[in-house]
Design a protein around this motif. Sequence first.
Motif, mmCIF file in Angstrom:
data_model
loop_
_atom_site.group_PDB
_atom_site.id
_atom_site.type_symbol
_atom_site.label_atom_id
_atom_site.label_comp_id
_atom_site.label_asym_id
_atom_site.label_seq_id
_atom_site.Cartn_x
_atom_site.Cartn_y
_atom_site.Cartn_z
ATOM 1 N N ASP A 1 18.792 70.424 35.193
ATOM 2 C CA ASP A 1 19.355 70.911 33.922
ATOM 3 C C ASP A 1 20.664 71.679 34.151
ATOM 4 O OD1 ASP A 1 16.728 70.836 31.909
ATOM 5 O OD2 ASP A 1 16.205 71.212 34.028
ATOM 6 N N PRO A 2 21.833 71.027 33.961
ATOM 7 C CA PRO A 2 23.084 71.796 33.995
ATOM 8 C C PRO A 2 23.162 72.644 32.724
ATOM 9 C CG PRO A 2 23.485 69.398 33.962
ATOM 10 C CD PRO A 2 22.054 69.613 33.659
ATOM 11 N N VAL A 3 23.418 73.968 32.867
ATOM 12 C CA VAL A 3 23.393 74.864 31.703
ATOM 13 C C VAL A 3 24.644 75.745 31.680
ATOM 14 C CG1 VAL A 3 22.090 76.622 30.457
ATOM 15 C CG2 VAL A 3 20.876 74.954 31.854
ATOM 16 N N SER A 4 25.203 75.943 30.474
ATOM 17 C CA SER A 4 26.343 76.852 30.299
ATOM 18 C C SER A 4 25.933 77.966 29.335
ATOM 19 C CB SER A 4 27.538 76.096 29.697
ATOM 20 O OG SER A 4 28.521 77.039 29.266
ATOM 21 N N ILE A 5 26.370 79.199 29.602
ATOM 22 C CA ILE A 5 26.039 80.280 28.659
ATOM 23 C C ILE A 5 27.159 80.445 27.638
ATOM 24 C CG2 ILE A 5 24.524 81.566 30.230
ATOM 25 C CD1 ILE A 5 26.860 83.603 30.525
ATOM 26 N N GLY A 6 28.199 79.603 27.711
ATOM 27 C CA GLY A 6 29.265 79.718 26.712
ATOM 28 C C GLY A 6 30.542 79.109 27.252
ATOM 29 N N ASP A 7 31.515 78.918 26.358
ATOM 30 C CA ASP A 7 32.721 78.191 26.771
ATOM 31 C C ASP A 7 33.753 79.122 27.375
ATOM 32 O OD1 ASP A 7 32.324 75.993 23.924
ATOM 33 O OD2 ASP A 7 31.595 75.832 26.003
ATOM 34 N N TYR A 8 33.475 79.578 28.612
ATOM 35 C CA TYR A 8 34.442 80.391 29.353
ATOM 36 C C TYR A 8 34.093 80.250 30.832
ATOM 37 C CZ TYR A 8 30.417 83.221 28.013
ATOM 38 O OH TYR A 8 29.136 83.636 27.731
ATOM 39 N N VAL A 9 35.099 80.469 31.686
ATOM 40 C CA VAL A 9 34.900 80.272 33.119
ATOM 41 C C VAL A 9 34.743 81.629 33.803
ATOM 42 C CG1 VAL A 9 35.857 79.313 35.248
ATOM 43 C CG2 VAL A 9 36.278 78.170 33.060
ATOM 44 N N LEU A 10 33.717 81.783 34.621
ATOM 45 C CA LEU A 10 33.476 83.021 35.362
ATOM 46 C C LEU A 10 33.659 82.756 36.848
ATOM 47 C CD1 LEU A 10 30.262 83.932 33.355
ATOM 48 C CD2 LEU A 10 32.515 84.953 33.045
ATOM 49 N N THR A 11 33.666 83.843 37.633
ATOM 50 C CA THR A 11 33.906 83.698 39.079
ATOM 51 C C THR A 11 32.767 82.949 39.756
ATOM 52 O OG1 THR A 11 34.768 85.928 38.844
ATOM 53 C CG2 THR A 11 34.637 85.059 41.072
ATOM 54 N N GLY A 12 31.541 83.173 39.201
ATOM 55 C CA GLY A 12 30.388 82.525 39.822
ATOM 56 C C GLY A 12 29.279 82.347 38.807
ATOM 57 N N GLY A 13 28.238 81.675 39.217
ATOM 58 C CA GLY A 13 27.110 81.407 38.326
ATOM 59 C C GLY A 13 26.080 82.518 38.284
ATOM 60 N N GLU A 14 26.305 83.615 39.024
ATOM 61 C CA GLU A 14 25.275 84.682 39.106
ATOM 62 C C GLU A 14 25.086 85.390 37.759
ATOM 63 O OE1 GLU A 14 27.506 84.171 41.466
ATOM 64 O OE2 GLU A 14 26.197 83.668 43.161
ATOM 65 N N LEU A 15 26.195 85.779 37.118
ATOM 66 C CA LEU A 15 26.031 86.468 35.819
ATOM 67 C C LEU A 15 25.354 85.556 34.799
ATOM 68 C CD1 LEU A 15 29.336 88.532 35.580
ATOM 69 C CD2 LEU A 15 26.999 89.412 35.794
ATOM 70 N N PRO A 16 25.794 84.278 34.676
ATOM 71 C CA PRO A 16 25.066 83.393 33.758
ATOM 72 C C PRO A 16 23.567 83.300 34.095
ATOM 73 C CG PRO A 16 27.130 82.393 34.386
ATOM 74 C CD PRO A 16 26.999 83.636 35.204
#
Length: 248
Positions: free
Chosen positions: A131-146
């Motif tokens: 399951d590829p998942v996005s928490i919203g339409d913005y780019v972060l440094t890494g996937g840890e916060l999401p």
Amino acid sequence: MQFHILTLFPEMVENGLQTSILGRAIQKGLIGIHAVNIRDYTQDKHNKVDDYPYGGGAGMLMQAQPVYDAWKAVAKPAEGKKPVRVLFMSPQGKTFSQEMARELAQEEELIFLCGHYEGIDERVIEEIVTDPVSIGDYVLTGGELPAMVMIDAISRMVPGVLKNEDSGVTESFQENLLEYPQYTRPEVWEGKKVPDILLSGDHARIDKWRLEKSEERTKARRPDLYEKYDLPGRALEYLLKDKMLHMD
Ligand SMILES: NC(=O)c1ccc(NCc2cccc(O)c2)nc1
């Protein structure tokens, strides 16, 4: 519910999730946080995890082998059980929602894959990600916060984590409406009074006032949600306007 997080920054995830509701839920054994350092699965003496993208382009990509071996270390599905779902945090994923949180909370285990740099070699994503998942339409440094955002939202849906079960459900986004304004003591603050209705004890009128405020707020701030919510009302309006319905 056991959360495995494959990451280059395990301490960020472990520390970030120890506070408040989740800390208690971890102590009560309702949820488990198991951070796995991808770097521990490298095979070279420099513990290399990234390299330049083929075809050129800015930034670096995480290589497949350390990610794959970290996944193999946690993904052993028990005999006869279906494989553990692997959520890959990425702007290219399906948008996370309360509905998805509720659905994921039914699982016994979940694996989160947190990418860094410009992402991860596509071949290991194809191999392990369900399951590829996005928490919203913005780019972060890494996937840890999401991943931490999702673990918070999913944990609240796990039975026993929240004191009164319903506060997890009646929270915002109940039937497509934003939550009404809330007040607590003192009754007057900086000359501003709490709305009288809320002091009246008349719970039928309080519920009506709260629904009106939710509709008003949703219409003003989230017309996209309001559309879905008020479909019956708008349909009736349309029918009445065009006299297809006679309410005599
Ligand atoms: N919106 C999100 O959920 C989200 C998730 C991750 C992320 N950064 C790491 C990453 C990972 C993969 C590809 C990539 O381009 C960047 N940024 C935002």
